[in-house]
Design an enzyme around this catalytic site. Structure first.
Site, PDB file in Angstrom:
ATOM      1  N   ASN A   6       0.842  -1.191   0.000  1.00 32.85           N
ATOM      2  CA  ASN A   6       0.000   0.000   0.000  1.00 32.85           C
ATOM      3  C   ASN A   6       0.880   1.245   0.000  1.00 32.85           C
ATOM      4  O   ASN A   6       2.116   1.141  -0.063  1.00 32.85           O
ATOM      5  CB  ASN A   6      -0.944  -0.011   1.210  1.00 32.85           C
ATOM      6  CG  ASN A   6      -0.195  -0.144   2.516  1.00 32.85           C
ATOM      7  OD1 ASN A   6       0.555   0.736   2.918  1.00 32.85           O
ATOM      8  ND2 ASN A   6      -0.389  -1.276   3.193  1.00 32.85           N
TER       9      ASN A   6
ATOM     10  N   ASP B 210      -4.077  -6.822   4.821  1.00 32.08           N
ATOM     11  CA  ASP B 210      -5.063  -7.739   5.391  1.00 32.08           C
ATOM     12  C   ASP B 210      -4.897  -9.155   4.851  1.00 32.08           C
ATOM     13  O   ASP B 210      -5.222 -10.123   5.537  1.00 32.08           O
ATOM     14  CB  ASP B 210      -6.479  -7.241   5.099  1.00 32.08           C
ATOM     15  CG  ASP B 210      -6.792  -5.947   5.824  1.00 32.08           C
ATOM     16  OD1 ASP B 210      -6.394  -5.824   7.004  1.00 32.08           O
ATOM     17  OD2 ASP B 210      -7.411  -5.055   5.224  1.00 32.08           O
TER      18      ASP B 210
ATOM     19  N   LYS C  33       9.679 -16.038 -11.180  1.00 30.84           N
ATOM     20  CA  LYS C  33       8.729 -15.031 -11.649  1.00 30.84           C
ATOM     21  C   LYS C  33       7.582 -15.705 -12.389  1.00 30.84           C
ATOM     22  O   LYS C  33       7.787 -16.514 -13.295  1.00 30.84           O
ATOM     23  CB  LYS C  33       9.441 -14.041 -12.573  1.00 30.84           C
ATOM     24  CG  LYS C  33       8.511 -12.963 -13.108  1.00 30.84           C
ATOM     25  CD  LYS C  33       9.230 -12.026 -14.067  1.00 30.84           C
ATOM     26  CE  LYS C  33       8.257 -11.029 -14.683  1.00 30.84           C
ATOM     27  NZ  LYS C  33       8.921 -10.144 -15.665  1.00 30.84           N
TER      28      LYS C  33
ATOM     29  N   PRO D  48      -2.337 -12.401   9.927  1.00 32.44           N
ATOM     30  CA  PRO D  48      -2.648 -12.282  11.363  1.00 32.44           C
ATOM     31  C   PRO D  48      -3.069 -10.861  11.717  1.00 32.44           C
ATOM     32  O   PRO D  48      -2.561  -9.898  11.138  1.00 32.44           O
ATOM     33  CB  PRO D  48      -1.331 -12.661  12.048  1.00 32.44           C
ATOM     34  CG  PRO D  48      -0.272 -12.472  11.012  1.00 32.44           C
ATOM     35  CD  PRO D  48      -0.928 -12.777   9.698  1.00 32.44           C
TER      36      PRO D  48
ATOM     37  N   ILE E 122      -2.623  -8.185  14.012  1.00 30.99           N
ATOM     38  CA  ILE E 122      -1.616  -7.846  15.020  1.00 30.99           C
ATOM     39  C   ILE E 122      -2.237  -7.088  16.185  1.00 30.99           C
ATOM     40  O   ILE E 122      -1.994  -7.396  17.363  1.00 30.99           O
ATOM     41  CB  ILE E 122      -0.475  -7.035  14.374  1.00 30.99           C
ATOM     42  CG1 ILE E 122       0.211  -7.875  13.293  1.00 30.99           C
ATOM     43  CG2 ILE E 122       0.536  -6.589  15.432  1.00 30.99           C
ATOM     44  CD1 ILE E 122       1.219  -7.108  12.457  1.00 30.99           C
ATOM     45  N   LEU E 123      -3.055  -6.096  15.885  1.00 31.86           N
ATOM     46  CA  LEU E 123      -3.656  -5.286  16.941  1.00 31.86           C
ATOM     47  C   LEU E 123      -4.531  -6.138  17.855  1.00 31.86           C
ATOM     48  O   LEU E 123      -4.430  -6.079  19.087  1.00 31.86           O
ATOM     49  CB  LEU E 123      -4.465  -4.149  16.321  1.00 31.86           C
ATOM     50  CG  LEU E 123      -5.218  -3.232  17.277  1.00 31.86           C
ATOM     51  CD1 LEU E 123      -4.282  -2.580  18.284  1.00 31.86           C
ATOM     52  CD2 LEU E 123      -5.995  -2.171  16.490  1.00 31.86           C
TER      53      LEU E 123
ATOM     54  N   LYS F  82     -11.672  -4.612  18.003  1.00 33.05           N
ATOM     55  CA  LYS F  82     -10.300  -4.992  18.358  1.00 33.05           C
ATOM     56  C   LYS F  82     -10.085  -5.035  19.860  1.00 33.05           C
ATOM     57  O   LYS F  82      -9.098  -5.594  20.329  1.00 33.05           O
ATOM     58  CB  LYS F  82      -9.311  -3.992  17.755  1.00 33.05           C
ATOM     59  CG  LYS F  82      -9.427  -3.802  16.246  1.00 33.05           C
ATOM     60  CD  LYS F  82      -8.955  -5.007  15.484  1.00 33.05           C
ATOM     61  CE  LYS F  82      -8.951  -4.712  13.989  1.00 33.05           C
ATOM     62  NZ  LYS F  82      -8.497  -5.865  13.187  1.00 33.05           N
TER      63      LYS F  82
END
Length: 405
Positions: free
Chosen positions: A216, A284, A294, A311, A313-314, A348
């Site tokens: 991103n 995500d 390749k 996973p 994480i938070l 969360k």
């Protein structure tokens, strides 16, 4: 970046590298004023430094014209950071002992800003007890150092003593400028002293094959700024960072990762901590399979790409039996920002969520507008530089511990 440095060029053969440093800083958006010592003029000219910096070069403490335009006291405080490159044994000695015999040393004594020294000298001079004692004295007072490098020197000897390369010095300057560079800030109370913090920053990269990956637009700037701001307040900070193209901050311990799984493992390895701030833009999903060659374009249509969930994480930190006292998440949204952020905080189970609208240029930009959502309510911070936003958030974190201690 809208930052400036005052560059003191000492009298050594490495002075020519300082001209390259001026150009490199200009390329990175940092303006430079220059003090050229008497010794420095034996190696580079004021005209060269002026042409590259685009501003008046100062050489003489007793120059009435220069003093009328900008007195040496004002000069010593007009920039965000003072850089001495090359820092000769003589300059280091005078600075350590408070000698103020010329414009450069008077400026060093009068400044209210931190100083970054790039030593350059003969290896025997550098390794001498006197020079090492002077460096230790300056470091105790808050000075920063970059280099020297090992290599062959102009005198023909080999060892530590070569001035660091301009791009390396520029990297350290950029990292230093992320923090509080005032001596008052250095000596200010440290409300987070004794606390441990973990901060995640930047994007993750999820490899498809050796050439391609999913990622991103996160630059890492906000996470880096928060890690630096927490360190400035006295916290011991582990910064778990994905790949970025910006200078690493000086205070935190840097833990470099690439993928979400690596970041998850690094965060849990760093626990326990008092504070966890999840700023990273973690992917995500990741490809279900990574090929070792390749992937070639198939005939007749696009190649299928199967994804699996990464996973969380938070959430995993919130559920950990080593859960920090304060867990702060970030909700970067392009629409329905507040609704999605409030829901994320509940989902969360974190203590705070910082909501920000990334529909514009926030992820790669220099500014941010934060909304801090807690059980006690919501606080909107003004749009400001990411460094200022980081300091504001870090002060609130420090206040939280002041209230709960």
């Amino acid at each position: 970046m809208n930052k400036s440095v005052l560059l003191i060029i000492g009298g050594g053969i490495a002075a020519y590298k300082s001209l390259l440093l001026i150009r490199e800083l200009a390329r990175r958006g940092v303006t430079t004023r220059v003090i050229l010592t008497k010794g420095g003029t034996q190696f580079v000219t004021p005209l060269s430094a002026q042409a590259l910096s685009g501003s008046t070069v100062f050489t003489d403490l007793w120059d009435l014209t220069a003093e009328s335009e900008m007195g040496h006291i004002e000069l010593s405080r007009s920039s965000d950071l003072i850089v001495v490159a090359p820092a000769t044994a003589n300059i280091l000695a005078q600075a350590a002992h408070g000698v103020a015999g010329d414009l450069a040393t008077t400026t060093l004594l009068a400044t209210d800003k931190r100083v970054l020294y790039a030593p350059a000298m003969n290896v025997r001079m550098y390794e001498s007890e006197a020079t090492q004692a002077n460096i230790a004295t300056l470091a105790e007072r808050g000075a920063l150092f970059v280099g020297p490098d090992a290599g062959e020197m102009a005198c023909g000897e080999f060892g530590d003593g070569r001035m660091a390369e301009p791009d390396g010095i520029a990297d350290v300057i950029m990292a230093a400028l992320q923090g509080d560079m005032t001596l008052d800030g250095l000596r200010a109370p440290k409300p987070l002293l004794g606390r441990r913090a973990i901060v995640t920053a930047g994007p993750t990269r999820e490899p498809i094959d050796p050439v391609r990956y999913l990622s991103n637009h996160s630059s890492g700037r906000q996470g880096y700024a928060i890690a630096q701001a927490l360190a400035d307040l006295g916290a011991q900070v582990d910064l778990v960072t994905g790949p970025t193209a910006i200078a690493k901050p000086l205070g935190p311990n840097i833990i470099a990762v690439e993928t979400a799984e690596q970041m998850h493992a690094a965060v849990h390895a760093a626990l326990p901590a008092d504070i966890f701030v999840a700023v990273a833009a973690v992917a995500d999903w990741r490809p279900a399979q990574q090929t070792h060659k390749k992937t070639k374009k198939p005939e007749g249509g696009p190649a299928p790409l199967q994804l699996v969930e990464n996973p969380d994480i938070l959430r995993s930190v919130c559920l950990s039996d080593k859960r920090p006292n304060l867990v702060v998440g970030f909700a970067a949204e392009t629409h329905d920002v507040m609704e999605l952020a409030r829901a994320k905080r509940v989902r969360k189970d974190c203590d705070w969520i910082v909501a920000n609208d990334v529909s514009g240029d926030v992820m790669g930009g220099q500014e941010n507008e934060m909304i801090i959502i807690t059980d006690a309510g919501e606080t909107r911070l003004p749009k400001q530089s990411k460094q200022a936003a980081a300091r504001a958030l870090s002060r609130r974190i420090a206040a939280h511990f002041g209230e709960t201690s």
